[in-house]
Design an enzyme around this catalytic site. Structure first.
Site, PDB file in Angstrom:
ATOM      1  N   ASP A   1      10.529  -6.614 -52.868  1.00  0.00           N
ATOM      2  CA  ASP A   1       9.324  -6.015 -52.310  1.00  0.00           C
ATOM      3  C   ASP A   1       9.190  -4.618 -52.936  1.00  0.00           C
ATOM      4  O   ASP A   1      10.063  -4.145 -53.676  1.00  0.00           O
ATOM      5  CB  ASP A   1       9.376  -5.955 -50.779  1.00  0.00           C
ATOM      6  CG  ASP A   1       7.958  -5.884 -50.193  1.00  0.00           C
ATOM      7  OD1 ASP A   1       7.011  -5.632 -50.955  1.00  0.00           O
ATOM      8  OD2 ASP A   1       7.795  -6.070 -48.974  1.00  0.00           O
TER       9      ASP A   1
HETATM   10  C1  BGC Z   1       4.466  -5.571 -48.873  1.00  0.00           C
HETATM   11  C2  BGC Z   1       4.445  -6.950 -49.503  1.00  0.00           C
HETATM   12  C3  BGC Z   1       3.428  -6.998 -50.595  1.00  0.00           C
HETATM   13  C4  BGC Z   1       3.743  -5.919 -51.606  1.00  0.00           C
HETATM   14  C5  BGC Z   1       2.817  -5.923 -52.798  1.00  0.00           C
HETATM   15  C6  BGC Z   1       4.564  -4.468 -49.915  1.00  0.00           C
HETATM   16  O1  BGC Z   1       4.365  -3.240 -49.337  1.00  0.00           O
HETATM   17  O2  BGC Z   1       5.541  -5.486 -47.976  1.00  0.00           O
HETATM   18  O3  BGC Z   1       4.188  -7.910 -48.535  1.00  0.00           O
HETATM   19  O4  BGC Z   1       3.416  -8.265 -51.192  1.00  0.00           O
HETATM   20  O5  BGC Z   1       3.661  -4.669 -50.969  1.00  0.00           O
HETATM   21  O6  BGC Z   1       1.559  -5.517 -52.488  1.00  0.00           O
END
Ligand code: BGC
Length: 743
Positions: free
Chosen positions: A292
């Site tokens: 993430d």
């Molecule tokens: C979130 C994810 C997301 C990623 C990309 C993160 O802050 O937790 O769920 O896919 O950002 O946007």
């Protein structure tokens, strides 16, 4: 044949294979994955830096979904510093970026483009928690299919979905992105969504790679606070939290995303037990793992490594293939390999998996395969997609209360339409709405109008704040009407990432507005739009009818109008318990008995002194404009041998005067186990249409799988003994039959 001859023959075969460009499994990774021969050829030409570039994912400046942004991503592409980009979409933009990758880099390796297409790309469907309330797997799959079709038409290859984190805590803002509190329902929905996104398979121009997230346990953060620590027994983790990730992996999800939280003291992004032992070795996952957002760097603040270089080492050695936005791999990994802290094999395996995904997508054959502008124009927000969204939206609405059958409305009634969400469009697409544009939404007021319903309208109040100056006007039009429809709820940004709440009330003065309106003596129909279970005690007293509508997306107004007018008979059921108060959280249906189960006649049993234990609305609950009656369930045999299947049947009658769909739910209790077992667990459901006055026999087949759990010794399986099989229309009103399993 002599030994030397055998060796010669083998040598000849291996050499031939090499010349012809294919490999005899010699480049398989530890868990036996084989790759396209072109992967090996390419890998052989790559420098260490180029390999690390493939293992790096950066965001563009088209949107920020995390605390950092990266300047100069076009230069990163040129220099081979990244192999994938996110927050980059539309055929025009992705074509431009892809051109840099394939024309200006040494090895011409195409990029992967990812985006959070969570509940639609441009045609926005209900938030996932809302869709889960449909209990309609075909509809949920269809929603993901439309999302995948639109996303791939907009140049995308990859969605960061489905989010399959089980959560029992409505304070957590991200409950809106998942399927609610139940593991079994969560598994079925995870599978449906993977199938929907990936369609007939990666490489089709209308499919995108799914990314199961957030692995693992992210929904169990302490106190419902986002990013918080997760700790629980491994048994509990395996029984309730892990199965949906496994189900999504087994349904063929191409990729997996790690989570921000730690589990058992180790951040998920550096957790070898999760990423290698379970994901790859137990489940046989063959795709690639991405972190993430900056979660590699965050391991420094978790306090398990001293710096970002060590964080990168921990991640790659644990099994993380791609670094999202930390730039830790790009900055330090080459050095770590040179120092022997990271084996070259780990880098090669990661790159193989990523390149394989690019081959599977067909990007080496045509890097612009997903950049067809005509297709983009024809596909996105098409009438067909809007119709699908309307269908899924109305299926997601849950009828919580309907006193004296105030709903459906009658076309001759004078309707006063009131509330901050009655004529609103900006909130309807909810959080994580990708490229959705609120201007494309149908508001409730527009929906009613286009169905020929004339309304008077007053806003009444804002979604938050203390201003009651609009009450008087609202009361005035309410008095002149036959029925009041009032649309209230949360702001869309009050749920989603980084949006945990300590209160679960309706913000501002909205509940007071409803009380004022109820004071007119006219029936009040409340339409709720929100991203989580809420607590609204006064509302329950003052409203005649309550519809839980979540965030329904582009077709909100049409879908709600269909339900308000009875053109569609509501069939949604709650995928999460609605608490009576925040103090009850977490409140969920599949609890255990305890040694002192609740007994109203004894103080010394598990209970509160100021509240019932039960939630306000239980898991699986939802009314219809008709009524259903359940007979006692029957089984084909009351005693069965371990391993034998069992049939359980129930007759359900539609006792009202309208056709309606019912979600017939099957719960199981294992009465005595080697470890304590929940008092009930969902193990099956069927959504069936039953015409008015008619009955249907519903049949469930129970196999050993439904009776299995992690036993005392942590082996997974069933145990002979007695089981209660319970069937009904929600988790709190069930009829049961007892069966016995013998060895
Ligand atoms: C979130 C994810 C997301 C990623 C990309 C993160 O802050 O937790 O769920 O896919 O950002 O946007």
């Amino acid at each position: 044949m002599k030994k030397t001859h055998i060796l010669l023959v083998l040598f000849a075969v291996v050499s031939m294979a090499g010349i012809m460009g294919f490999v005899l499994n010699k480049d398989a990774t530890a868990n036996g994955t084989t790759f396209d021969p072109r992967v090996e050829k390419l890998l052989a030409q790559m420098t260490l830096e180029e390999k690390i570039g493939q293992m790096t994912l950066y965001t563009t400046d088209w949107g920020s979904t995390g605390p950092t942004i990266r300047e100069g991503y076009k230069n990163d592409i040129r220099k081979g510093n990244c192999g994938a980009l996110f927050n980059s979409h539309t055929t025009a933009f992705t074509r431009e970026l892809q051109r840099i990758a394939v024309e200006e880099t040494r090895l011409h390796i195409p990029l992967i483009f990812g985006y959070d297409v969570i509940h639609g790309y441009k045609t926005i469907f209900p938030i996932p928690l809302g869709e889960a309330a449909s209990w309609d797997l075909a509809a949920i799959e269809k929603s993901a299919r439309v999302a995948g079709t639109e996303a791939s038409a907009a140049g995308l290859h990859w969605t960061f979905a489905p989010m399959v984190d089980v959560s029992r805590d409505p304070r957590w803002g991200r409950v809106m992105e998942g399927a609610g509190e139940d593991t079994w329902l969560g598994c079925r929905i995870a599978e449906a969504r993977v199938r929907g996104f990936q369609g007939k398979g990666i490489g089709q121009t209308d499919a995108v790679m799914a990314c199961v997230k957030h692995y693992a346990g992210y929904g169990a953060g302490t106190a419902g606070r986002d990013y918080n620590t997760v700790d629980m027994s491994e048994r509990f983790f395996r029984d309730y939290y892990l199965p949906p990730y496994e189900a999504a992996v087994k349904a063929g999800a191409a990729t997996v995303m790690t989570s921000f939280n730690d589990y058992d003291g180790v951040p998920a992004t550096g957790n070898k037990y999760l990423l290698t032992d379970i994901l790859r070795n137990e489940w046989g996952f063959k795709g690639f793992v991405v972190t993430d957002y900056t979660s590699i760097n965050e391991m420094v603040l978790h306090g398990v490594v001293a710096n970002e270089k060590e964080a990168g080492e921990l991640a790659v050695n644990a099994g993380v293939d791609m670094d999202m936005q930390s730039a830790a791999y790009q900055r330090f990994l080459a050095q770590s390999v040179k120092e022997g802290k990271v084996p070259m094999q780990a880098i090669d395996d990661a790159v193989r998996r990523i390149l394989q995904a690019k081959f599977d997508l067909g990007l080496f054959d045509d890097p612009y395969k997903f950049c067809d502008t005509d297709r983009e124009k024809k596909t996105i927000l098409s009438a067909e997609h809007r119709a699908a969204a309307r269908d899924v939206s109305r299926k997601s609405i849950v009828l919580l209360k309907n006193e004296r059958n105030v709903l459906p409305l009658n076309r001759n009634q004078k309707v006063a339409l009131i509330g901050p969400l009655a004529d609103n469009k900006t909130e309807l697409i909810g959080n994580w709405c990708a490229a959705g544009n609120f201007n494309d939404c149908v508001s409730l007021r527009e929906g009613l109008r286009s169905a020929g319903i004339q309304t008077t309208y007053a806003k009444g109040c804002e979604l938050d704040g203390h201003d009651k100056s609009g009450f008087a006007e609202a009361v005035k039009i309410a008095k002149a009407a036959d029925v009041i429809v009032v649309a209230i709820g949360e702001k869309a940004q009050m749920s989603g990432e980084a949006a945990s709440r300590t209160e679960l009330n309706l913000p501002g003065v909205q509940e007071e507005l409803v009380q004022e309106l109820a004071g007119t003596g006219k029936p009040v129909v409340v339409v709720l739009m929100n991203g989580r279970p809420l607590v609204f005690p006064q509302l329950i007293g003052s409203a005649s009818a309550i519809l839980e509508a979540w965030w329904l997306g582009t077709e909100t107004g049409n879908a709600l109008t269909d339900v308000l007018l009875g053109e569609y008979n509501p069939s949604g059921k709650l995928p999460m318990s609605f608490p009576r108060s925040v103090g009850q959280v977490p409140v969920f249906y599949n609890e255990k008995s305890t040694g002192r189960p609740y007994d109203p006649n004894s103080k010394w049993t598990t209970q509160y002194i100021d509240s019932p234990n039960s939630p306000q609305y239980p898991f699986g609950f939802g009314l219809s404009y008709t009524t259903f009656e359940y007979d006692e369930p029957k089984v084909n045999r009351t005693t069965f041998k371990k391993g034998q299947t069992l049939q359980v049947l129930v007759n359900v009658k539609n006792t009202g005067s309208r056709d309606g769909e019912e979600v017939v739910q099957l719960y199981i209790r294992d009465l005595i186990g080697s470890v304590t077992r929940p008092v009930k667990e969902l193990k099956g459901f069927q959504k069936v249409m039953i015409p008015a006055g008619q009955s249907k026999e519903i049949r469930f087949t129970i196999t050993d799988q439904e009776l299995s759990f992690y036993r005392r010794d942590m082996s997974f399986g069933s145990e002979p003994g007695d089981f209660d099989l319970m069937i009904g229309g929600n988790s709190a009103e069930l009829k049961s039959v007892r069966v016995t399993m013998t060895e």
